[in-house]
Scaffold this active site. Structure first.
Site, PDB file in Angstrom:
ATOM      1  N   PRO A   1     -31.927  35.325 -28.708  1.00 55.45           N
ATOM      2  CA  PRO A   1     -31.776  34.815 -27.340  1.00 55.45           C
ATOM      3  C   PRO A   1     -31.925  33.298 -27.213  1.00 55.45           C
ATOM      4  O   PRO A   1     -32.815  32.690 -27.817  1.00 55.45           O
ATOM      5  CB  PRO A   1     -32.877  35.557 -26.580  1.00 55.45           C
ATOM      6  CG  PRO A   1     -33.026  36.847 -27.317  1.00 55.45           C
ATOM      7  CD  PRO A   1     -32.834  36.487 -28.767  1.00 55.45           C
ATOM      8  N   CYS A   2     -31.062  32.727 -26.371  1.00 55.78           N
ATOM      9  CA  CYS A   2     -31.005  31.270 -26.198  1.00 55.78           C
ATOM     10  C   CYS A   2     -31.901  30.706 -25.102  1.00 55.78           C
ATOM     11  O   CYS A   2     -32.309  29.534 -25.196  1.00 55.78           O
ATOM     12  CB  CYS A   2     -29.565  30.861 -25.904  1.00 55.78           C
ATOM     13  SG  CYS A   2     -28.395  31.284 -27.203  1.00 55.78           S
ATOM     14  N   PRO A   3     -32.206  31.455 -24.012  1.00 57.24           N
ATOM     15  CA  PRO A   3     -32.945  30.853 -22.894  1.00 57.24           C
ATOM     16  C   PRO A   3     -34.236  30.130 -23.254  1.00 57.24           C
ATOM     17  O   PRO A   3     -34.559  29.124 -22.603  1.00 57.24           O
ATOM     18  CB  PRO A   3     -33.209  32.060 -21.972  1.00 57.24           C
ATOM     19  CG  PRO A   3     -32.056  32.972 -22.227  1.00 57.24           C
ATOM     20  CD  PRO A   3     -31.785  32.848 -23.700  1.00 57.24           C
TER      21      PRO A   3
END
Length: 421
Positions: free
Chosen positions: A84-86
Site C-alpha cells: 500500500p502507498c498511502p
C-alpha cells in the site's frame, strides 16, 4: 520465454506487475490480493494460477514459511509486490510506520522467512523523500542482516514506453553473487505521448476530431490515480491533475463508457474510457489483459496498478541476474541513507548529539539535528534522557507492523476491512 523462474507476488492487484513479470519469464507460485474485484480480474486472465484472497499478513490466507527452501526443497526465485502507498504518499499525511496500512516493513521481514533469491518491492515517490530516510536505512540494515544487498531506484514509467510520468520508487534486493549481475533497466530514450497511445482508440467510433486531438495531446500525461474505496466514482485525480489533463484536451471529470462518435464536440475534450486508461498504464496488444467488474471498480484496478512494461523491464533485469546471463560487475557498497539512524543502531546506547554527529560524520546545527531526530521519532521510538544537563538519545523499537500480534493494525482491519483498498 519459458517460465523457468518462480515468483510469489503479494498485494498483486489486478495484475499489472504480474503480467510484466510473466512476460519476463517468471511463473507465479502464488499471488495474494485483498480486493475481491482485482482478484477476480486475476482469476479471469489466469485461471490456472494459485491466487489467495485476503489480508496478505494473515496466516489464515497463506503462510510464508510454506514457501521457504526447507518447505519446498529449493528457494523461490523472487518475492515481489506493490504494498500500500498511502503511508508514504506526498498527497497524504505521510504517517509511514504509524499508518495502519503500512506493509512495507512486514514485506521486508518475509525475506528472512521465504529466503527468496531476489526481492522486488515498489511504492510511490514519497518513500524516497527525506521524511523517510530512517525508514529506508532500516530496510537496508534488515536486508544486510538477512544476507542480501539492497538498493533503491526512482523509475519513471515514461522512460519505458508508458505515456504518463508515474514515478515509482523501487527496491531490489539479491544475494551478493546474484546482485553482481543485476543492472537497472536502461531508459528507452524516446517517450510515447498520450496522443500516440490513444489515437486508435479515440477514432474507434469514427470521431472526426481524433487526429487534431492527438496532435494536441502530444505529451506524456500526469500520473493516473486509482483512488480508494473511501472516495467517490472514477475520475482522473485532484484539481491540479485535471488541469494538466485539460491542457492535453482530456476532460478528467469522469470516465466515459464509449469513445467519441463521429460528430461529437467538446468544450475541454473527450473523457477517457477505461480501455484508454488501461492503454495509458501500459496494457496494450503487446500486454493484453481483460478487466472484470463495474466501471468504477475497473478504473480503480487499472489506476492502482504497476505498469506492465515497467514490470517487464525489471523482470528481465532480474532474470538476467538470476540466470547469470548479464555481465558481472563490482558491487559498490550501498551508501547510508541516514547516518544518524545508523549511528544510533550501531551503538545501541544513549549518545549525545555531539557523539552522534562524530560517529555518523554528519555535522548539523541544533535546529537541523532536532528536525532529524523528530523525523526518526515518527517511525522509531527515540528514547531521551537528560544527563548532566545534556540530552542523550537511544534508538528504541520500530513502530511499523512487522508481524506483531498486538500491533494496532489488527484493530484497524477488524473495524475497516471493507474500506481498505
Amino acid at each position: 520465454m519459458a517460465n523457468e523462474l518462480r515468483v510469489i507476488e503479494i498485494c498483486a492487484g489486478a495484475g499489472g506487475q504480474a503480467l510484466g513479470l510473466e512476460r519476463a519469464g517468471f511463473g507465479h507460485e502464488l499471488a495474494v490480493e485483498l480486493d475481491v474485484n482485482a482478484l477476480n480480474t486475476l482469476r479471469h486472465n489466469r485461471p490456472t494460477w494459485h491466487v489467495a484472497l485476503g489480508d496478505v499478513a494473515d496466516t489464515a490466507v497463506w503462510k510464508p514459511s510454506d514457501y521457504s527452501p526447507s518447505a519446498r526443497g529449493e528457494a523461490i526465485d523472487l518475492l515481489a509486490g506493490g504494498v500500500p502507498c498511502p503511508p508514504f504518499s506526498i498527497a497524504g499525511k505521510q504517517l509511514g510506520a504509524g499508518d495502519e496500512r503500512d506493509l512495507f516493513a512486514w514485506a521486508v521481514e518475509q525475506a528472512a522467512v521465504i529466503q527468496p533469491r531476489a526481492v522486488l518491492l515498489e511504492n510511490v515517490r514519497g518513500l524516497s523523500m527525506p521524511r523517510f530516510a530512517g525508514y529506508r536505512q532500516h530496510v537496508l540494515e534488515r536486508f544486510r542482516e538477512f544476507g542480501y544487498v539492497a538498493e533503491w531506484r526512482l523509475l519513471h514509467a515514461s522512460d519505458f514506453g508508458v505515456p504518463q510520468l508515474r514515478p515509482r520508487f523501487v527496491l531490489v534486493a539479491m544475494k551478493p553473487d546474484d546482485f553482481a549481475h543485476f543492472h537497472w533497466p536502461t531508459p528507452f530514450g524516446e517517450v510515447t505521448t498520450v496522443g500516440q497511445a490513444l489515437l486508435s482508440l479515440m477514432s474507434a467510433n469514427g470521431w472526426k476530431g481524433a487526429a487534431n486531438w492527438a496532435a494536441r495531446a502530444n505529451h506524456i500525461g500526469p500520473t493516473i490515480v486509482g483512488g480508494s474505496k473511501k472516495h467517490g466514482g472514477a475520475d482522473l485525480g485532484p484539481t491540479r491533475a485535471k488541469r494538466a489533463w485539460a491542457a492535453l484536451g482530456v476532460d478528467g471529470r469522469g470516465v466515459a463508457n464509449d469513445a467519441p462518435h463521429e460528430d461529437d464536440n467538446f468544450e475541454i475534450g473527450p473523457k477517457l474510457t477505461c480501455e484508454m486508461v488501461a492503454r495509458l498504464q501500459g496494457w496494450s496488444p503487446e500486454f493484453p489483459w481483460e478487466f472484470t467488474g463495474k466501471k468504477t471498480s475497473v478504473y480503480r484496478q487499472i489506476g492502482n496498478a504497476f505498469p506492465p512494461p515497467v514490470a517487464y523491464e525489471l523482470g528481465m533485469a532480474l532474470a538476467s541476474a538470476l540466470q547469470r546471463t548479464s555481465q558481472s560487475r563490482v558491487v559498490d557498497e550501498v551508501p547510508d541513507v541516514d547516518p544518524i539512524y545508523r549511528a544510533l543502531k550501531t551503538s545501541g546506547k544513549f549518545l549525545t548529539a555531539a557523539q552522534l554527529m562524530k560517529i555518523s560524520g554528519v555535522i548539523l546545527d541544533g535546529p537541523e539535528f532536532d528536525r532529524r531526530i523528530d523525523l526518526l521519532n515518527r517511525d522509531f521510538e527515540i528514547l531521551k534522557q537528560t544527563r548532566k544537563t545534556e540530552l542523550v538519545y537511544k534508538l528504541g523499537s520500530f513502530r511499523a507492523f512487522t508481524g506483531q500480534a498486538d500491533h494496532f493494525r489488527h484493530e484497524y482491519l477488524r473495524a475497516s476491512l471493507s474500506k481498505v483498498s
